[in-house]
Design an enzyme around this catalytic site. Structure first.
Site, PDB file in Angstrom:
ATOM      1  N   ASP A   8      33.130  58.968  46.309  1.00  0.00           N
ATOM      2  CA  ASP A   8      33.228  58.924  47.773  1.00  0.00           C
ATOM      3  C   ASP A   8      34.361  57.970  48.141  1.00  0.00           C
ATOM      4  O   ASP A   8      34.154  56.778  48.378  1.00  0.00           O
ATOM      5  CB  ASP A   8      31.902  58.460  48.370  1.00  0.00           C
ATOM      6  CG  ASP A   8      31.874  58.607  49.885  1.00  0.00           C
ATOM      7  OD1 ASP A   8      32.855  59.124  50.458  1.00  0.00           O
ATOM      8  OD2 ASP A   8      30.855  58.216  50.488  1.00  0.00           O
ATOM      9  N   ALA A   9      35.579  58.513  48.145  1.00  0.00           N
ATOM     10  CA  ALA A   9      36.771  57.691  48.362  1.00  0.00           C
ATOM     11  C   ALA A   9      37.506  58.113  49.624  1.00  0.00           C
ATOM     12  O   ALA A   9      38.434  57.449  50.041  1.00  0.00           O
ATOM     13  CB  ALA A   9      37.701  57.782  47.152  1.00  0.00           C
ATOM     14  N   LYS A  10      37.123  59.244  50.197  1.00  0.00           N
ATOM     15  CA  LYS A  10      37.681  59.740  51.471  1.00  0.00           C
ATOM     16  C   LYS A  10      39.201  59.687  51.485  1.00  0.00           C
ATOM     17  O   LYS A  10      39.813  59.235  52.447  1.00  0.00           O
ATOM     18  CB  LYS A  10      37.068  58.972  52.643  1.00  0.00           C
ATOM     19  CG  LYS A  10      35.536  59.137  52.698  1.00  0.00           C
ATOM     20  CD  LYS A  10      34.890  58.508  53.908  1.00  0.00           C
ATOM     21  CE  LYS A  10      33.408  58.853  54.018  1.00  0.00           C
ATOM     22  NZ  LYS A  10      32.550  58.249  52.999  1.00  0.00           N
ATOM     23  N   ARG A  11      39.806  60.173  50.427  1.00  0.00           N
ATOM     24  CA  ARG A  11      41.246  60.159  50.313  1.00  0.00           C
ATOM     25  C   ARG A  11      41.885  61.268  51.155  1.00  0.00           C
ATOM     26  O   ARG A  11      41.272  62.306  51.400  1.00  0.00           O
ATOM     27  CB  ARG A  11      41.676  60.331  48.851  1.00  0.00           C
ATOM     28  CG  ARG A  11      41.312  59.146  47.952  1.00  0.00           C
ATOM     29  CD  ARG A  11      41.959  57.853  48.411  1.00  0.00           C
ATOM     30  NE  ARG A  11      41.862  56.803  47.402  1.00  0.00           N
ATOM     31  CZ  ARG A  11      40.902  55.874  47.360  1.00  0.00           C
ATOM     32  NH1 ARG A  11      39.946  55.855  48.275  1.00  0.00           N
ATOM     33  NH2 ARG A  11      40.903  54.948  46.417  1.00  0.00           N
TER      34      ARG A  11
END
Lengths: 299, 299
Positions: free
Chosen positions: A97-100
């Site tokens: 969950d890094a929302k890149r």
């Protein structure tokens, strides 16, 4: 590797339900017995590793919150990568969950660093890397395409931010367009379009490109489900953020498929205060209870 | 530390113009003479360090593309942090272009890992960390607030994604709302509102919360400038992405202030093909030419 959606559906079947456990380690919340005599990153690694063992037989996936590791810089990132490898050893699928998100060429670099298996760079992730990554859809097609390419070639998945679980998201996501849709619904439409096509769909009919749809926004879920028929919904907000089983019902399709409900603090910190000595049983019990709750609404 | 906007304006004055050099290192593009005998991360560090020296007397800021370092995992991140420290030793302000965003608690962790000075964790950044960070506004106020808090207390800045420079961004950002605004304009309105208030404004009148507005979207810039009177615009797309000096004019205020134009590939790869032996003079010349071009439009 098989298609991401097919692998996820098999894991849901095997583990007994569409449950994801979010792993957001915060040093101050860890049990004292874990922290004692250990540095910050070491304590986090010991804790998370044990949580993986405790929830691994029930969780179809675990979701690592990248921010909690990045705050410890390269040392934290190395720890995250070891834990991703550990999850896969335990046969637990992993969402990073890094929302890149970025424009095309930079997105390709993020796809290499956050989703590809890392073999080319010494196999940093171990065991093939994360199975899925959260991404930002604000850049549109050319921002998402590099991630989709890695997803299609390596059997991995993506979850684009459509309707976030926090109150502040309404300021943008609830705005109404001239065609009657909300911005979140328009984002859902873009995601559905980008995710469609035989090269992206598994045998189950779902795309490798899914969507984040907060459980706290249940009033919007039915419309989004209608717009994104081919998207698996990653549904945060269950538990500590206040949403319950009733709030997630509309995220599933008519067959009770197509959504993965994720809870973090209510599972991993189920023991309450850090002074607790016997923390492990509470974590195990919390994931079992969550599984029962979700099973009940799916009939 | 002084307010971010005041520090940036002083740097623009000192360096001779509102120029930012984007550092997006891609191994295949580095000069052969830099790559020879070096591993990937080592070559990138040598190259970027030399670029900092070459552009440092002209660039008010440099912008590191986090993705290019993250693809080398923890080793790449450690390299990025050393380079941030090196830039500050050379008296060059730094934007970390990581486009982070999440809900409140996770945003606080990103603020600690990507913007705070890192002293608490062994001073990973050296010299006080990056001066600014790019962030995602899709989460609204409670997503941005943790970053704003660090910005206000440590004299640092933020640039929220409003109008991205890539063609695909139109699919969301150009959509029209019932009130006549585009989604990008609505995002600009949210950013202007969140960034307002005495605690966020420098003596120069600008907020620590700025906005990313692509130079390739010059037709939208005037309206966004009107909506975001207190926001410094970070303007990518100049050079390799096709925008020229005329396209960035509308991003500045009436006094020729309030924008920072950023170019990456057209500066750092100005030497052309990797076989070149004498690459350094081209980089130096490219940043000087860019400075002259921007100076010409600002009169």
């Amino acid at each position: 590797m098989a298609h991401f959606a097919d692998r996820l559906f098999a894991a849901i079947e095997k583990k007994g339900g569409p449950i994801c456990v979010g792993i957001d380690p915060v040093l101050e919340k860890l049990p004292d017995v874990v922290r004692e005599g250990r540095g910050a990153v070491d304590a986090i690694e010991v804790f998370c590793s044990r949580v993986l063992e405790l929830v691994g037989d029930r969780a179809a996936m675990v979701k690592f919150q990248s921010a909690c590791f990045e705050r410890y810089f390269s040392e934290g990132l190395a720890c995250l990568h070891r834990l991703i490898g550990r999850a896969r050893e335990l046969d637990v699928m992993v969402i990073l969950d890094a929302k890149r998100g970025d424009i095309g060429s930079s997105a390709a670099h993020y796809a290499a660093g956050c989703l590809a298996d890392g073999e080319a760079f010494g196999g940093a992730f171990g065991q093939g890397g994360p199975d899925a990554l959260t991404v930002n859809g604000y850049f549109g097609l050319d921002g998402l395409a590099p991630f989709m390419k890695v997803g299609a070639s390596e059997g991995k998945g993506l979850f684009a931010l459509v309707r976030t679980s926090n109150p502040g998201g309404d300021a943008i996501q609830s705005l109404k367009l001239t065609d009657g849709r909300s911005v979140a619904e328009a984002m859902g439409g873009v995601v559905a379009e980008i995710g469609s096509g035989a090269e992206y769909e598994g045998e189950c009919g779902y795309s490798l490109l899914g969507a984040v749809v907060g459980a706290t926004k249940s009033e919007d879920a039915a419309a989004l489900r209608e717009i994104m028929k081919g998207q698996i919904f990653l549904v945060p907000g269950f538990g500590a953020q206040g949403a319950g089983a009733d709030d997630v019902r509309a995220c599933f399709d008519g067959d009770g498929r197509g959504a993965l409900v994720t809870a973090s603090r209510s599972i991993t910190y189920a023991y309450g205060e850090p002074v607790v000595k016997e923390w492990e049983a509470s974590v195990k019990k919390a994931v079992e209870e969550m599984q029962d709750e979700i099973a009940a609404i799916l009939g």
